[in-house]
Motif scaffolding. Structure first.
Motif, PDB file in Angstrom:
ATOM      1  N   TYR A  77      -7.684  -8.654  -1.970  1.00  0.00           N
ATOM      2  CA  TYR A  77      -8.354  -8.409  -3.248  1.00  0.00           C
ATOM      3  C   TYR A  77      -8.398  -6.917  -3.562  1.00  0.00           C
ATOM      4  N   ARG A  78      -8.706  -6.093  -2.584  1.00  0.00           N
ATOM      5  CA  ARG A  78      -8.823  -4.658  -2.827  1.00  0.00           C
ATOM      6  C   ARG A  78      -7.469  -4.045  -3.179  1.00  0.00           C
ATOM      7  N   THR A  79      -6.403  -4.616  -2.647  1.00  0.00           N
ATOM      8  CA  THR A  79      -5.061  -4.150  -3.011  1.00  0.00           C
ATOM      9  C   THR A  79      -4.766  -4.477  -4.468  1.00  0.00           C
ATOM     10  N   VAL A  80      -5.107  -5.692  -4.885  1.00  0.00           N
ATOM     11  CA  VAL A  80      -4.930  -6.069  -6.293  1.00  0.00           C
ATOM     12  C   VAL A  80      -5.774  -5.166  -7.187  1.00  0.00           C
ATOM     13  N   ARG A  81      -7.004  -4.895  -6.777  1.00  0.00           N
ATOM     14  CA  ARG A  81      -7.883  -4.039  -7.593  1.00  0.00           C
ATOM     15  C   ARG A  81      -7.322  -2.625  -7.709  1.00  0.00           C
ATOM     16  N   LEU A  82      -6.726  -2.133  -6.644  1.00  0.00           N
ATOM     17  CA  LEU A  82      -6.098  -0.815  -6.699  1.00  0.00           C
ATOM     18  C   LEU A  82      -4.977  -0.780  -7.734  1.00  0.00           C
ATOM     19  N   ILE A  83      -4.107  -1.793  -7.670  1.00  0.00           N
ATOM     20  CA  ILE A  83      -3.004  -1.853  -8.629  1.00  0.00           C
ATOM     21  C   ILE A  83      -3.551  -1.972 -10.043  1.00  0.00           C
ATOM     22  N   TRP A  84      -4.549  -2.837 -10.230  1.00  0.00           N
ATOM     23  CA  TRP A  84      -5.161  -3.027 -11.556  1.00  0.00           C
ATOM     24  C   TRP A  84      -5.738  -1.715 -12.077  1.00  0.00           C
ATOM     25  N   PHE A 112       5.024  10.265 -14.932  1.00  0.00           N
ATOM     26  CA  PHE A 112       4.249   9.110 -15.348  1.00  0.00           C
ATOM     27  C   PHE A 112       5.078   7.836 -15.474  1.00  0.00           C
ATOM     28  N   GLY A 113       6.284   7.940 -15.991  1.00  0.00           N
ATOM     29  CA  GLY A 113       7.135   6.759 -16.104  1.00  0.00           C
ATOM     30  C   GLY A 113       7.482   6.192 -14.742  1.00  0.00           C
ATOM     31  N   LEU A 114       7.763   7.073 -13.785  1.00  0.00           N
ATOM     32  CA  LEU A 114       8.083   6.621 -12.435  1.00  0.00           C
ATOM     33  C   LEU A 114       6.861   5.995 -11.772  1.00  0.00           C
ATOM     34  N   ALA A 115       5.683   6.559 -12.026  1.00  0.00           N
ATOM     35  CA  ALA A 115       4.453   5.972 -11.489  1.00  0.00           C
ATOM     36  C   ALA A 115       4.245   4.567 -12.051  1.00  0.00           C
ATOM     37  N   TRP A 116       4.481   4.384 -13.346  1.00  0.00           N
ATOM     38  CA  TRP A 116       4.295   3.089 -13.993  1.00  0.00           C
ATOM     39  C   TRP A 116       5.250   2.036 -13.421  1.00  0.00           C
ATOM     40  N   SER A 117       6.524   2.382 -13.299  1.00  0.00           N
ATOM     41  CA  SER A 117       7.495   1.410 -12.789  1.00  0.00           C
ATOM     42  C   SER A 117       7.251   1.111 -11.317  1.00  0.00           C
ATOM     43  N   LEU A 124       0.826  -1.200   0.000  1.00  0.00           N
ATOM     44  CA  LEU A 124       0.000   0.000   0.000  1.00  0.00           C
ATOM     45  C   LEU A 124       0.866   1.258   0.000  1.00  0.00           C
ATOM     46  N   ARG A 125       1.984   1.222   0.687  1.00  0.00           N
ATOM     47  CA  ARG A 125       2.905   2.362   0.638  1.00  0.00           C
ATOM     48  C   ARG A 125       3.435   2.574  -0.779  1.00  0.00           C
ATOM     49  N   THR A 126       3.737   1.480  -1.455  1.00  0.00           N
ATOM     50  CA  THR A 126       4.240   1.589  -2.828  1.00  0.00           C
ATOM     51  C   THR A 126       3.176   2.154  -3.752  1.00  0.00           C
ATOM     52  N   ILE A 127       1.930   1.717  -3.578  1.00  0.00           N
ATOM     53  CA  ILE A 127       0.833   2.250  -4.388  1.00  0.00           C
ATOM     54  C   ILE A 127       0.657   3.743  -4.120  1.00  0.00           C
ATOM     55  N   ALA A 128       0.692   4.124  -2.849  1.00  0.00           N
ATOM     56  CA  ALA A 128       0.550   5.540  -2.503  1.00  0.00           C
ATOM     57  C   ALA A 128       1.657   6.367  -3.131  1.00  0.00           C
ATOM     58  N   ARG A 129       2.873   5.843  -3.109  1.00  0.00           N
ATOM     59  CA  ARG A 129       3.993   6.566  -3.705  1.00  0.00           C
ATOM     60  C   ARG A 129       3.799   6.691  -5.222  1.00  0.00           C
ATOM     61  N   ALA A 130       3.338   5.615  -5.856  1.00  0.00           N
ATOM     62  CA  ALA A 130       3.092   5.667  -7.305  1.00  0.00           C
ATOM     63  C   ALA A 130       2.031   6.719  -7.636  1.00  0.00           C
ATOM     64  N   MET A 131       0.994   6.790  -6.825  1.00  0.00           N
ATOM     65  CA  MET A 131      -0.057   7.776  -7.063  1.00  0.00           C
ATOM     66  C   MET A 131       0.478   9.194  -6.889  1.00  0.00           C
ATOM     67  N   SER A 132       1.382   9.387  -5.939  1.00  0.00           N
ATOM     68  CA  SER A 132       1.972  10.713  -5.751  1.00  0.00           C
ATOM     69  C   SER A 132       2.797  11.109  -6.966  1.00  0.00           C
ATOM     70  N   TYR A 133       3.505  10.150  -7.552  1.00  0.00           N
ATOM     71  CA  TYR A 133       4.297  10.447  -8.744  1.00  0.00           C
ATOM     72  C   TYR A 133       3.391  10.849  -9.907  1.00  0.00           C
ATOM     73  N   ARG A 134       2.274  10.159 -10.043  1.00  0.00           N
ATOM     74  CA  ARG A 134       1.365  10.515 -11.136  1.00  0.00           C
ATOM     75  C   ARG A 134       0.784  11.904 -10.926  1.00  0.00           C
TER      76      ARG A 134
END
Length: 256
Positions: free
Chosen positions: A103-110, A55-60, A40-50
């Motif tokens: 499941y909700r974590t997977v859905r967030l990433i998806w 965008f490239g950093l968010a994707w990776s 979840l921390r990684t997802i939050a960080r990716a969202m902050s990058y976006r």
């Protein structure tokens, strides 16, 4: 193992796009599952990058979260991603009201991967009546509306002593204080999402689109043509949450 209240609260916030609040919840600790907490921390960080237009950093970064989950849950379906080593999720069957944190974590990433993949497709298009560079700058402005201007947390963020968070907020702040530089940087990063070696956007593109107010007008028309979010590149199952900022921006752009 049942998820701790902190994990569920963080997932709730991330589903709404409130990555700053989720980050504070996760930083407070008290989580039951260290792996889900890290994802979840990684997802939050990716969202902050976006939000910052990186965008490239968010994707990776989303790929890192997907790879982490997939190592522990190899049964999660993976979408075909030719030409890349990024793990990209397909959405597993919806367990319904009994959906848990995993499941909700997977859905967030998806959801986040699907939106970025769709954004990359759009950036590669050459729409009739508009150059590709102008189209990409327009898409970058739509991102700003959905992730910054119409995100309530953008205007209520607390001062942070975290160097990386401070750097992200500085790039977000650039959209408001140094508009041309901020949007051209964001559009350059969006173009490089599809073509990593592409050159930077120039001031001429900004001027030809009538600068900030011309972009805003075109972005409002673009949002008004879209269906309701989330804007992923596949069918959205009923009940999939949309980020609040995207929903507010979309509603604002709809004809009266």
């Amino acid at each position: 193992m049942n998820a701790a209240p902190g994990e569920i609260a963080a997932i709730n916030e991330l589903e709404l796009g409130n990555w700053r609040t989720a980050w504070r919840i996760l930083a407070a600790g008290g989580l039951t599952d260290a792996y889900i907490g890290a994802d979840l921390r990684t997802i939050a960080r990716a969202m902050s990058y976006r939000a910052a237009g990186d965008f490239g950093l968010a994707w990776s970064t989303l790929g890192m979260a997907a790879a982490s989950v997939h190592r522990r849950q190899p049964g999660v379906p993976v979408a075909s991603s030719q030409g890349t080593d990024i793990v990209r999720f397909a959405l597993p069957p919806d367990p319904g009201p009994r959906a848990g944190a995993a499941y909700r974590t997977v859905r967030l990433i998806w959801r986040e991967q699907g939106e970025l993949h769709q954004l990359r497709r759009q950036a590669a298009e050459r729409p009739i009546g508009m150059t590709q560079d102008r189209h990409i700058l327009l898409l970058a402005f739509v991102e700003y509306l959905c992730w910054v201007e119409c995100d309530r947390e953008s205007w209520l963020q607390e001062v942070t002593t975290d160097d990386e968070s401070a750097s992200v907020e500085a790039r977000i702040h650039e959209f408001r204080e140094r508009r041309r530089e901020g949007f051209l940087r964001s559009a350059t990063e969006l173009r490089r999402l599809d073509r990593p070696t592409a050159g930077g956007m120039t001031r001429a593109v900004w001027d030809r689109i009538d600068q900030y107010y011309g972009l805003r007008r075109l972005a409002t028309h673009e949002l008004g043509r879209r269906p309701a979010p989330p804007w992923v590149d596949s069918v959205v199952p009923e009940g999939t949450p949309a980020r609040k900022g995207a929903a507010v921006a979309w509603t604002m752009a709809q004809p009266a």
